[in-house]
Design a protein around this motif. Structure first.
Motif, PDB file in Angstrom:
ATOM      1  N   GLU A 146     -72.926 -67.741  56.365  1.00 44.03           N
ATOM      2  CA  GLU A 146     -71.694 -68.116  55.667  1.00 44.03           C
ATOM      3  C   GLU A 146     -70.861 -69.010  56.566  1.00 44.03           C
ATOM      4  O   GLU A 146     -70.601 -68.677  57.723  1.00 44.03           O
ATOM      5  CB  GLU A 146     -70.892 -66.879  55.279  1.00 44.03           C
ATOM      6  N   THR A 147     -70.453 -70.161  56.036  1.00 39.24           N
ATOM      7  CA  THR A 147     -69.684 -71.134  56.804  1.00 39.24           C
ATOM      8  C   THR A 147     -68.287 -71.267  56.225  1.00 39.24           C
ATOM      9  O   THR A 147     -68.125 -71.522  55.025  1.00 39.24           O
ATOM     10  CB  THR A 147     -70.387 -72.509  56.797  1.00 39.24           C
ATOM     11  N   ASN A 148     -67.295 -71.060  57.083  1.00 38.44           N
ATOM     12  CA  ASN A 148     -65.880 -71.180  56.701  1.00 38.44           C
ATOM     13  C   ASN A 148     -65.532 -70.332  55.483  1.00 38.44           C
ATOM     14  O   ASN A 148     -64.746 -70.742  54.621  1.00 38.44           O
ATOM     15  CB  ASN A 148     -65.509 -72.644  56.462  1.00 38.44           C
ATOM     16  N   HIS A 149     -66.154 -69.159  55.408  1.00 35.83           N
ATOM     17  CA  HIS A 149     -65.853 -68.164  54.373  1.00 35.83           C
ATOM     18  C   HIS A 149     -66.060 -68.696  52.960  1.00 35.83           C
ATOM     19  O   HIS A 149     -65.458 -68.201  52.009  1.00 35.83           O
ATOM     20  CB  HIS A 149     -64.414 -67.649  54.526  1.00 35.83           C
ATOM     21  N   SER A 150     -66.926 -69.713  52.810  1.00 29.76           N
ATOM     22  CA  SER A 150     -67.139 -70.262  51.466  1.00 29.76           C
ATOM     23  C   SER A 150     -68.613 -70.566  51.228  1.00 29.76           C
ATOM     24  O   SER A 150     -69.274 -69.870  50.454  1.00 29.76           O
ATOM     25  CB  SER A 150     -66.284 -71.516  51.254  1.00 29.76           C
TER      26      SER A 150
END
Length: 332
Positions: free
Chosen positions: A275-279
């Protein structure tokens, strides 16, 4: 205005070349190449540019010798070209595209249908085609076998490829050039990557804007501890832009954290969720040897990957070092 851009570019290139002359990677150290036990031989999936595709790789000893791309109807629609010199190898990933517009294609199909009947011909085989580079990668090596410099030129289709008549143009346009110059530590790890990033003018590729970056890698044993990015505003004098810290749970990477960047890794059986930057969420399915055999990039594209025993250089050529360092689950 164009002449002003040219002048600015000339100034930037002069400064950059002066700086680049300092970036010499010594040949004196003993380079120990890290070899993979398996190498990719096939990638199948979909993306926005190719649609449904299959890439098939062939190797000569431990180097790529050929890549063939086929589409959903098993037409061969792409491949690679290779140019060797005494100090470099250039790999050109190619699209084979029609060199006539859509109206001409429709007229040709009508003629073939009247002559042979529906289903009794292959339109693709009858089309005049042009070979266009979508990516050109040049690898420069030191005498000890390590990679000294990597130059990646990325192209995109001409906007006029959808036009008809005299407005039609099929040739691809050079968009960006990324040149990386590497320095190694005593353990044969890349610890400095000096990057020149050029954005080319869509009309005249010789006109471009250049940005300079530097990436330093800090290691703790065999693990990456941190990546430090530097920028050089105005072409001189690097200053720290961001620092990415790595956190591990045992031997597994669990998080990468920067100022405006967070990437987390969650492990469940043979699946890893990134998961990258919670998105953006990507998932990777691994085989028993730790190779990625299925990947969902989180944007609707799913890829399956097949391997064979042996070392190959696919990742060195087509997977950026930055991606290898910020995501351990890349295709080998």
């Amino acid at each position: 205005m164009k002449h002003i851009i040219y002048l600015l570019v000339c100034i930037m290139v002069t400064v950059s070349c002066t700086e680049e002359s300092k970036y010499k990677t010594p040949d004196e150290f003993q380079y120990l190449q890290k070899k993979n036990a398996f190498r990719v031989i096939k990638i199948s999936g979909t993306n926005n540019h190719w649609g449904e595709f299959t890439l098939t790789m062939e190797y000569d000893k431990e180097e790529l010798s050929n890549i063939t791309r086929t589409n959903a109807t098993n037409d061969t629609v792409g491949g690679i070209g290779m140019i060797r010199s005494t100090s470099s190898i250039t790999y050109e990933l190619q699209d084979w595209i029609p060199s006539i517009d859509k109206d001409s294609i429709q007229r040709l199909e009508t003629i073939l249908n009247e002559k042979h009947g529906a289903g009794n011909y292959r339109l693709w085989d009858s089309l005049p085609k042009s070979v266009q580079a979508i990516e050109r990668v040049t690898v420069y090596t030191n005498t000890n076998g390590s990679i000294k410099k990597l130059s990646v030129q990325s192209y995109h289709p001409n906007e006029k490829s959808e036009a008809v008549g005299e407005d039609f143009a099929y040739s691809y346009i050079l968009a960006t050039t990324t040149s990386s110059i590497y320095e190694y530590d005593v353990n044969s790890n890349i610890y400095i990557n000096r990057i020149m990033y050029d954005v080319h003018d869509p009309v005249d590729k010789e006109v471009y804007e250049r940005s300079l970056y530097k990436m330093e890698t800090e290691y703790d044993g065999g693990k990456i501890k941190a990546l430090v990015w530097f920028t050089a505003p105005g072409g001189t004098g690097f200053s720290e832009f961001d620092r990415y810290s790595y956190t591990y749970n045992g031997n597994q990477l669990s998080e990468i954290h920067g100022t405006d960047f967070t990437r987390t890794f969650t492990y469940s059986g043979n699946q890893v969720t990134v998961e990258t930057n919670h998105s953006t969420v990507a998932t990777y399915e691994l085989d028993g040897d730790g190779n990625v055999v299925k990947m969902n990039d989180g944007e609707g594209n799913v890829y399956t990957i097949e391997y064979e025993p042996g070392h190959g250089n696919f990742s060195h050529v087509f997977v950026p070092v930055s991606e290898q360092m910020t995501n351990p689950f890349f295709i080998k």
